[in-house]
Design a protein around this motif. Structure first.
Motif, PDB file in Angstrom:
ATOM      1  N   ARG A 204       1.010  -1.023   0.184  1.00 41.90           N
ATOM      2  CA  ARG A 204      -0.034  -0.101  -0.050  1.00 41.90           C
ATOM      3  C   ARG A 204       0.841   1.379  -0.078  1.00 41.90           C
ATOM      4  O   ARG A 204       0.483   2.284  -0.586  1.00 41.90           O
ATOM      5  N   GLN A 205       1.979   1.230   0.690  1.00 41.00           N
ATOM      6  CA  GLN A 205       2.684   2.411   0.859  1.00 41.00           C
ATOM      7  C   GLN A 205       3.311   2.670  -0.674  1.00 41.00           C
ATOM      8  O   GLN A 205       3.222   3.983  -1.124  1.00 41.00           O
ATOM      9  N   GLY A 206       3.831   1.517  -1.329  1.00 39.46           N
ATOM     10  CA  GLY A 206       4.384   1.770  -2.800  1.00 39.46           C
ATOM     11  C   GLY A 206       3.196   2.340  -3.592  1.00 39.46           C
ATOM     12  O   GLY A 206       3.356   3.216  -4.518  1.00 39.46           O
ATOM     13  N   LEU A 207       1.910   1.781  -3.709  1.00 38.80           N
ATOM     14  CA  LEU A 207       0.935   2.100  -4.309  1.00 38.80           C
ATOM     15  C   LEU A 207       0.597   3.597  -4.165  1.00 38.80           C
ATOM     16  O   LEU A 207       0.177   4.234  -5.030  1.00 38.80           O
ATOM     17  N   ALA A 208       0.601   3.950  -2.886  1.00 35.45           N
ATOM     18  CA  ALA A 208       0.065   5.320  -2.498  1.00 35.45           C
ATOM     19  C   ALA A 208       1.081   6.369  -2.981  1.00 35.45           C
ATOM     20  O   ALA A 208       0.881   7.639  -3.730  1.00 35.45           O
ATOM     21  N   TYR A 209       2.625   5.938  -3.181  1.00 35.34           N
ATOM     22  CA  TYR A 209       3.471   6.716  -3.825  1.00 35.34           C
ATOM     23  C   TYR A 209       3.350   6.904  -5.362  1.00 35.34           C
ATOM     24  O   TYR A 209       3.469   8.162  -5.737  1.00 35.34           O
ATOM     25  N   MET A 210       3.076   5.861  -5.988  1.00 32.35           N
ATOM     26  CA  MET A 210       2.730   5.981  -7.492  1.00 32.35           C
ATOM     27  C   MET A 210       1.761   6.903  -7.723  1.00 32.35           C
ATOM     28  O   MET A 210       1.715   7.416  -8.710  1.00 32.35           O
ATOM     29  N   TRP A 211       0.850   6.535  -7.081  1.00 36.82           N
ATOM     30  CA  TRP A 211      -0.660   7.445  -7.534  1.00 36.82           C
ATOM     31  C   TRP A 211      -0.631   8.865  -7.115  1.00 36.82           C
ATOM     32  O   TRP A 211      -1.193   9.477  -7.669  1.00 36.82           O
ATOM     33  N   ALA A 331      14.227   8.693  -9.754  1.00 34.40           N
ATOM     34  CA  ALA A 331      13.308   9.564  -8.882  1.00 34.40           C
ATOM     35  C   ALA A 331      13.069   8.858  -7.440  1.00 34.40           C
ATOM     36  O   ALA A 331      12.668   9.309  -6.711  1.00 34.40           O
ATOM     37  N   ALA A 332      12.810   7.382  -7.435  1.00 37.97           N
ATOM     38  CA  ALA A 332      12.248   6.837  -6.561  1.00 37.97           C
ATOM     39  C   ALA A 332      13.170   6.588  -5.231  1.00 37.97           C
ATOM     40  O   ALA A 332      14.498   6.358  -5.547  1.00 37.97           O
ATOM     41  N   PRO A 333      12.762   6.776  -4.050  1.00 42.54           N
ATOM     42  CA  PRO A 333      13.470   6.511  -2.960  1.00 42.54           C
ATOM     43  C   PRO A 333      14.029   5.287  -2.763  1.00 42.54           C
ATOM     44  O   PRO A 333      13.423   4.194  -3.261  1.00 42.54           O
ATOM     45  N   SER A 334      15.076   4.984  -2.389  1.00 40.15           N
ATOM     46  CA  SER A 334      15.761   3.742  -2.420  1.00 40.15           C
ATOM     47  C   SER A 334      14.972   2.680  -1.591  1.00 40.15           C
ATOM     48  O   SER A 334      15.165   1.295  -1.965  1.00 40.15           O
ATOM     49  N   ASP A 335      14.354   3.001  -0.445  1.00 38.46           N
ATOM     50  CA  ASP A 335      13.369   1.867   0.086  1.00 38.46           C
ATOM     51  C   ASP A 335      12.206   1.558  -0.680  1.00 38.46           C
ATOM     52  O   ASP A 335      11.411   0.782  -0.404  1.00 38.46           O
ATOM     53  N   LEU A 336      11.861   2.389  -1.665  1.00 43.60           N
ATOM     54  CA  LEU A 336      10.939   2.143  -2.607  1.00 43.60           C
ATOM     55  C   LEU A 336      11.080   1.513  -3.894  1.00 43.60           C
ATOM     56  O   LEU A 336      10.298   1.331  -4.574  1.00 43.60           O
ATOM     57  N   ARG A 337      12.316   1.513  -4.104  1.00 46.39           N
ATOM     58  CA  ARG A 337      12.711   1.153  -5.309  1.00 46.39           C
ATOM     59  C   ARG A 337      12.258  -0.120  -5.871  1.00 46.39           C
ATOM     60  O   ARG A 337      11.798  -0.200  -7.150  1.00 46.39           O
ATOM     61  N   GLY A 338      12.316  -0.962  -5.056  1.00 45.68           N
ATOM     62  CA  GLY A 338      11.881  -2.459  -5.596  1.00 45.68           C
ATOM     63  C   GLY A 338      10.317  -2.422  -6.067  1.00 45.68           C
ATOM     64  O   GLY A 338      10.028  -3.036  -6.880  1.00 45.68           O
ATOM     65  N   ARG A 339       9.566  -1.809  -5.170  1.00 47.84           N
ATOM     66  CA  ARG A 339       8.140  -1.627  -5.589  1.00 47.84           C
ATOM     67  C   ARG A 339       7.695  -1.019  -6.728  1.00 47.84           C
ATOM     68  O   ARG A 339       7.127  -1.195  -7.699  1.00 47.84           O
ATOM     69  N   VAL A 340       8.650   0.380  -6.980  1.00 44.01           N
ATOM     70  CA  VAL A 340       8.453   1.144  -8.210  1.00 44.01           C
ATOM     71  C   VAL A 340       8.832   0.145  -9.505  1.00 44.01           C
ATOM     72  O   VAL A 340       8.161   0.121 -10.428  1.00 44.01           O
ATOM     73  N   ILE A 341       9.945  -0.589  -9.492  1.00 40.31           N
ATOM     74  CA  ILE A 341      10.512  -1.372 -10.373  1.00 40.31           C
ATOM     75  C   ILE A 341       9.246  -2.299 -10.831  1.00 40.31           C
ATOM     76  O   ILE A 341       9.274  -2.654 -11.879  1.00 40.31           O
ATOM     77  N   ALA A 342       8.731  -3.042  -9.730  1.00 43.54           N
ATOM     78  CA  ALA A 342       8.034  -4.019  -9.824  1.00 43.54           C
ATOM     79  C   ALA A 342       6.733  -3.823 -10.548  1.00 43.54           C
ATOM     80  O   ALA A 342       6.077  -4.216 -11.477  1.00 43.54           O
ATOM     81  N   PHE A 343       6.087  -2.488 -10.059  1.00 39.74           N
ATOM     82  CA  PHE A 343       4.913  -2.027 -10.754  1.00 39.74           C
ATOM     83  C   PHE A 343       5.351  -1.542 -12.733  1.00 39.74           C
ATOM     84  O   PHE A 343       4.496  -1.884 -13.241  1.00 39.74           O
ATOM     85  N   TYR A 344       6.660  -1.105 -12.633  1.00 43.70           N
ATOM     86  CA  TYR A 344       6.950  -0.678 -14.092  1.00 43.70           C
ATOM     87  C   TYR A 344       6.976  -1.863 -14.865  1.00 43.70           C
ATOM     88  O   TYR A 344       6.439  -2.100 -15.836  1.00 43.70           O
ATOM     89  N   ILE A 345       7.487  -3.010 -14.316  1.00 38.69           N
ATOM     90  CA  ILE A 345       7.696  -4.343 -14.857  1.00 38.69           C
ATOM     91  C   ILE A 345       6.312  -4.946 -15.095  1.00 38.69           C
ATOM     92  O   ILE A 345       6.042  -5.366 -16.290  1.00 38.69           O
TER      93      ILE A 345
END
Length: 364
Positions: A204-211, A331-345
């Motif tokens: 949910r944290q990752g989703l909130a950041y991207m939205w 642009a992604a914070p390091s602790d969010l990078r895995g989630r941002v990459i996963a959403f992109y992929i």
């Protein structure tokens, strides 16, 4: 090439190059085997869907999960499972026990493993580059490597299929996967912060950041459109090779290799001119080139013209996708990078899966 000054990235880069080459050999051999055995356009679309759809369904949750764990250790486990999958596929094909249903099962297993392997591999790149300023260059070099393999791998697969058969291609893929496994055992990347909380909370944290981040939201919408409507061409290449141009596995290798050549040139453009302020322009230009090149492929009446058009399609897709990936990771914070990459992929390969399935059904 400055990211190659980092030893850990050098070792990863070498192993990844061999592994990616093997992936393309397996992909071409699997598609040719399916069409050779069944002659079914629907099965080709289904294979594309099963190979890529787990990225859409599993990928976002996988991103939340991997941000909570040791990414290197997880990737070693997944790489070992990929080796086992290729060896099983090789053995069953060599024994002539293979059929359409088993190919579909193997495609699904490959898709599930790739849904974990791809975001893990992308997220680990930052740990192999000590200087954060070198991360965009490392991402471009990684993309260049992938697309060089995409250029070399399919023609190599076409020749191997004609010479030794599909089983040999799958065995070669297993050996290629071992190269990355050995590389991962040799490197020790810098420690990366781990996300805290349950997988659901982290998701949910990752989703909130991207939205809530407007630029990220726009980039992901562009990824959806390009890969749903342009990347689906790949599902139809065996039909073009055999049904349109009356060719064999070698012609299929040329068609796939032409798209790979265009993709490789796109990564060279980004390596030379891909400064962060220009990346958004590259994203939009790449999407526009996809449209123009697809119209050219539609109108192509000969194999040489089709090869030129496919090079344009590969160039446009890669220019748009890789420049998007660079923007998101930078642009992604390091602790969010895995989630941002996963959403992109997930957007990148998941919507390619949906487009490939639709293309196969429409072709049928």
């Amino acid at each position: 090439m400055r990211a190659l000054a980092h030893r850990n990235f050098q070792v990863y880069f070498a192993g990844q190059g061999i592994s990616t080459l093997g992936k393309w050999v397996q992909q071409v051999a699997l598609a040719w085997l399916a069409y050779h055995l069944t002659g079914s356009a629907v099965l080709l679309g289904l294979i594309t869907f099963l190979t890529l759809a787990p990225q859409l369904l599993v990928g976002p949750l996988a991103g939340a999960w991997i941000d909570r764990h040791d990414k290197r250790r997880l990737l070693i486990i997944v790489q070992a499972l990929l080796i086992a999958q290729s060896l099983v596929l090789s053995a069953v094909t060599w024994l002539q026990w293979i059929d359409g249903a088993f190919i579909a099962v193997m495609a699904l297993l490959l898709g599930l493993l790739n849904a974990l392997e791809t975001p893990l591999r992308q997220a680990l790149i930052a740990s192999f580059v000590e200087d954060p300023a070198d991360l965009p260059n490392a991402l471009v070099l990684n993309a260049m490597l992938i697309n060089a393999a995409r250029f070399v791998g399919p023609p190599l697969a076409g020749g191997l299929i004609a010479w030794a058969g599909e089983a040999a291609c799958f065995a070669l893929t297993a050996l290629a996967f071992m190269a990355l496994l050995v590389g991962l055992l040799k490197v020790r990347g810098s420690a990366q912060p781990r996300a805290t909380g349950s997988t659901a909370q982290v998701f949910r944290q990752g989703l909130a950041y991207m939205w809530q981040t407007r630029n990220v939201r726009q980039l992901l919408v562009n990824v959806v459109m390009v890969n749903l409507l342009a990347s689906c061409y790949a599902a139809l290449l065996p039909i073009m090779a055999k049904g349109v141009f009356a060719g064999d596995a070698r012609v299929l290798g040329w068609l796939w290799g032409a798209a790979g050549a265009g993709a490789f040139i796109a990564t060279l453009v980004l390596a030379v001119g891909g400064a962060l302020p220009r990346l958004r322009l590259f994203t939009d230009v790449g999407a526009m080139l996809c449209a123009v090149a697809l119209l050219g492929l539609c109108a192509a009446g000969s194999l040489p013209l089709a090869l030129v058009a496919l090079a344009g399609v590969g160039f446009g897709i890669t220019l748009s996708n890789v420049s998007t990936n660079m923007q998101l990771q930078s642009a992604a914070p390091s602790d969010l990078r895995g989630r941002v990459i996963a959403f992109y992929i997930a957007m990148r390969f998941g919507f390619e899966a949906l487009g490939g399935m639709a293309a196969g059904v429409l072709a049928a």
